[in-house]
Write an enzyme that holds these catalytic residues in place. Structure first.
Site, PDB file in Angstrom:
ATOM      1  N   ASN A 114      29.479  49.050  33.619  1.00  0.00           N
ATOM      2  CA  ASN A 114      30.769  49.411  34.221  1.00  0.00           C
ATOM      3  C   ASN A 114      31.285  50.692  33.595  1.00  0.00           C
ATOM      4  O   ASN A 114      31.017  50.979  32.428  1.00  0.00           O
ATOM      5  CB  ASN A 114      31.784  48.281  33.962  1.00  0.00           C
ATOM      6  CG  ASN A 114      33.179  48.622  34.469  1.00  0.00           C
ATOM      7  OD1 ASN A 114      33.344  49.115  35.585  1.00  0.00           O
ATOM      8  ND2 ASN A 114      34.194  48.369  33.641  1.00  0.00           N
ATOM      9  N   HIS A 116      34.780  52.465  32.640  1.00  0.00           N
ATOM     10  CA  HIS A 116      36.177  52.076  32.452  1.00  0.00           C
ATOM     11  C   HIS A 116      36.981  53.271  31.936  1.00  0.00           C
ATOM     12  O   HIS A 116      36.579  53.913  30.957  1.00  0.00           O
ATOM     13  CB  HIS A 116      36.272  50.911  31.457  1.00  0.00           C
ATOM     14  CG  HIS A 116      37.679  50.487  31.205  1.00  0.00           C
ATOM     15  ND1 HIS A 116      38.384  49.734  32.108  1.00  0.00           N
ATOM     16  CD2 HIS A 116      38.524  50.739  30.184  1.00  0.00           C
ATOM     17  CE1 HIS A 116      39.614  49.532  31.645  1.00  0.00           C
ATOM     18  NE2 HIS A 116      39.720  50.135  30.475  1.00  0.00           N
ATOM     19  N   SER A 143      34.834  55.106  29.043  1.00  0.00           N
ATOM     20  CA  SER A 143      33.773  54.348  28.374  1.00  0.00           C
ATOM     21  C   SER A 143      32.838  53.756  29.418  1.00  0.00           C
ATOM     22  O   SER A 143      33.283  53.313  30.473  1.00  0.00           O
ATOM     23  CB  SER A 143      34.364  53.194  27.550  1.00  0.00           C
ATOM     24  OG  SER A 143      35.307  53.655  26.617  1.00  0.00           O
TER      25      SER A 143
HETATM   26  N1  NHR Z   1      34.316  41.216  35.236  1.00  0.00           N
HETATM   27  C1  NHR Z   1      33.977  40.743  34.035  1.00  0.00           C
HETATM   28  N2  NHR Z   1      33.728  39.434  33.948  1.00  0.00           N
HETATM   29  N3  NHR Z   1      33.876  41.515  32.932  1.00  0.00           N
HETATM   30  C2  NHR Z   1      34.155  42.828  33.011  1.00  0.00           C
HETATM   31  O1  NHR Z   1      34.061  43.562  31.927  1.00  0.00           O
HETATM   32  C3  NHR Z   1      34.556  43.392  34.254  1.00  0.00           C
HETATM   33  C4  NHR Z   1      34.613  42.533  35.362  1.00  0.00           C
HETATM   34  C5  NHR Z   1      35.027  43.016  36.613  1.00  0.00           C
HETATM   35  C6  NHR Z   1      35.411  44.335  36.760  1.00  0.00           C
HETATM   36  C7  NHR Z   1      35.920  46.557  35.798  1.00  0.00           C
HETATM   37  C8  NHR Z   1      37.289  46.592  35.105  1.00  0.00           C
HETATM   38  C9  NHR Z   1      37.707  47.999  34.703  1.00  0.00           C
HETATM   39  O2  NHR Z   1      36.855  48.847  34.415  1.00  0.00           O
HETATM   40  C10 NHR Z   1      35.370  45.189  35.654  1.00  0.00           C
HETATM   41  C11 NHR Z   1      34.926  44.728  34.405  1.00  0.00           C
HETATM   42  C12 NHR Z   1      39.489  45.009  37.738  1.00  0.00           C
HETATM   43  C13 NHR Z   1      40.455  44.388  36.972  1.00  0.00           C
HETATM   44  C14 NHR Z   1      41.560  43.585  37.611  1.00  0.00           C
HETATM   45  O3  NHR Z   1      42.489  43.168  36.958  1.00  0.00           O
HETATM   46  C15 NHR Z   1      40.383  44.490  35.596  1.00  0.00           C
HETATM   47  C16 NHR Z   1      39.338  45.199  35.006  1.00  0.00           C
HETATM   48  C17 NHR Z   1      38.379  45.825  35.799  1.00  0.00           C
HETATM   49  C18 NHR Z   1      38.468  45.726  37.171  1.00  0.00           C
HETATM   50  N4  NHR Z   1      41.480  43.310  38.941  1.00  0.00           N
HETATM   51  C19 NHR Z   1      42.423  42.513  39.703  1.00  0.00           C
HETATM   52  C20 NHR Z   1      41.873  41.093  39.902  1.00  0.00           C
HETATM   53  O4  NHR Z   1      42.719  40.186  40.047  1.00  0.00           O
HETATM   54  C21 NHR Z   1      42.645  43.080  41.069  1.00  0.00           C
HETATM   55  C22 NHR Z   1      43.195  44.471  41.064  1.00  0.00           C
HETATM   56  C23 NHR Z   1      43.088  45.171  42.425  1.00  0.00           C
HETATM   57  O5  NHR Z   1      42.520  44.610  43.375  1.00  0.00           O
HETATM   58  O6  NHR Z   1      43.545  46.321  42.521  1.00  0.00           O
HETATM   59  O7  NHR Z   1      40.643  40.910  39.988  1.00  0.00           O
HETATM   60  O8  NHR Z   1      38.912  48.269  34.578  1.00  0.00           O
HETATM   61  C1  GAR Z   2      37.475  55.561  38.166  1.00  0.00           C
HETATM   62  O1  GAR Z   2      38.355  56.359  37.432  1.00  0.00           O
HETATM   63  C2  GAR Z   2      37.050  54.354  37.353  1.00  0.00           C
HETATM   64  O2  GAR Z   2      36.941  54.617  35.986  1.00  0.00           O
HETATM   65  C3  GAR Z   2      38.190  53.430  37.612  1.00  0.00           C
HETATM   66  O3  GAR Z   2      38.550  53.629  38.961  1.00  0.00           O
HETATM   67  C4  GAR Z   2      38.202  54.939  39.357  1.00  0.00           C
HETATM   68  C5  GAR Z   2      37.318  54.865  40.572  1.00  0.00           C
HETATM   69  O4  GAR Z   2      37.193  56.120  41.161  1.00  0.00           O
HETATM   70  N1  GAR Z   2      37.819  52.072  37.393  1.00  0.00           N
HETATM   71  C6  GAR Z   2      38.704  51.129  37.225  1.00  0.00           C
HETATM   72  O5  GAR Z   2      39.889  51.347  37.101  1.00  0.00           O
HETATM   73  C7  GAR Z   2      38.137  49.745  37.199  1.00  0.00           C
HETATM   74  N2  GAR Z   2      39.190  48.830  37.107  1.00  0.00           N
HETATM   75  P1  GAR Z   2      36.101  56.384  42.273  1.00  0.00           P
HETATM   76  O6  GAR Z   2      36.224  55.290  43.308  1.00  0.00           O
HETATM   77  O7  GAR Z   2      36.462  57.708  42.847  1.00  0.00           O
HETATM   78  O8  GAR Z   2      34.746  56.383  41.609  1.00  0.00           O
END
Ligand code: NHR
Ligand code: GAR
Length: 221
Positions: A114, A116, A143
């Protein structure tokens, strides 16, 4: 005539939105010498521009709409079924916005990464740019990590920093970070496809040895 390389790693990318990171991966893998191939792009939002980008590049797509599932388990089960049709060697989250269940994460243990938008372990979860600003941080960044059950807590492979300027907004900061994302993600995906990068016992291994700390791309002051 060259024999087709049957060992070329198969990549599935999951995205939720615009897909600029996906685009950099499409562009990188389009090059003849790239050691991997994007075989499909999956999305949880039917309107995501990422799907358009994939289609434009002639890559197969699938959508599993999370609003049509009443539990995370049900969504993840449907998502897994789609992904597994492509037998991926690497699953890349590129702006994928749904938290994944433990079962899902276990299924792709060691083959899911992923990107982040923060310097982990700082600012897991959402709203990272504003949180860095609110904290008065001088540096921020991106990261890339292996995905484990621990949300944004899996072992970090590589990071790139950006400087926060006094007049910074969350939007301008996001833009700066995105430039680094586009630089770093293709490099890390290439390393993975070359077999240089592995997760063993929840640690990153690079060229066969544990990585003592994430690769860090610093910025000049
Ligand atoms: N899942 C696991 N189990 N572990 C990780 O490290 C994950 C994952 C799923 C996604 C990406 C992550 C980021 O890079 C990722 C890492 C979404 C949320 C979130 O709160 C948090 C972290 C990340 C992605 N999502 C809400 C939810 O309820 C919805 C938000 C929306 O739809 O806009 O799933 O940041
Ligand atoms: C990126 O900045 C990525 O790091 C972030 O969303 C953007 C996606 O942009 N990811 C998250 O916030 C995951 N929760 P993109 O769709 O243009 O690649």
């Amino acid at each position: 005539m060259m024999a087709p390389d049957i060992t070329e790693p198969r990549i599935v990318v999951l995205a939720s939105g615009n897909g600029t990171n996906l685009q950099t991966l499409i562009d990188a893998t389009a090059s003849q010498d790239f050691p991997g191939k994007i075989v499909a792009v999956g999305c949880n939002r039917p309107q995501a521009f990422a799907l358009e980008r994939a289609s434009q590049a002639g890559i197969e797509t699938f959508t599993v709409d999370h609003t049509e599932h009443d539990s995370r388990e049900s969504f993840d089960t449907a998502l897994r079924a789609e992904i597994d049709r492509y037998a991926p060697d690497l699953l890349v989250l590129a702006g994928f916005m749904r938290i994944l269940t433990t079962e899902f994460v276990r299924r792709y243990h060691g083959i899911m990464i992923n990107i982040h938008p923060s310097l982990l372990p700082r600012y897991t979860g959402l709203g990272t740019h504003q949180r860095a600003l609110d904290a008065g941080d001088k540096v921020h960044g991106v990261s890339i990590h292996f995905v484990t059950e621990d949300l944004d807590g899996g072992p970090v492979i590589a990071q790139a920093e950006v400087m926060i300027s006094p007049e910074e907004s969350a939007a301008s900061l996001a833009e700066k970070v995105r430039v680094k994302e586009h630089l770093l993600y293709p490099i890390v995906v290439r390393w993975y496809c070359e077999g240089r990068l592995k997760m063993e016992a929840d640690r990153v291994h690079f060229d066969g040895a544990p990585l003592p700390k994430p690769l860090y791309l610093a910025e000049e002051e």
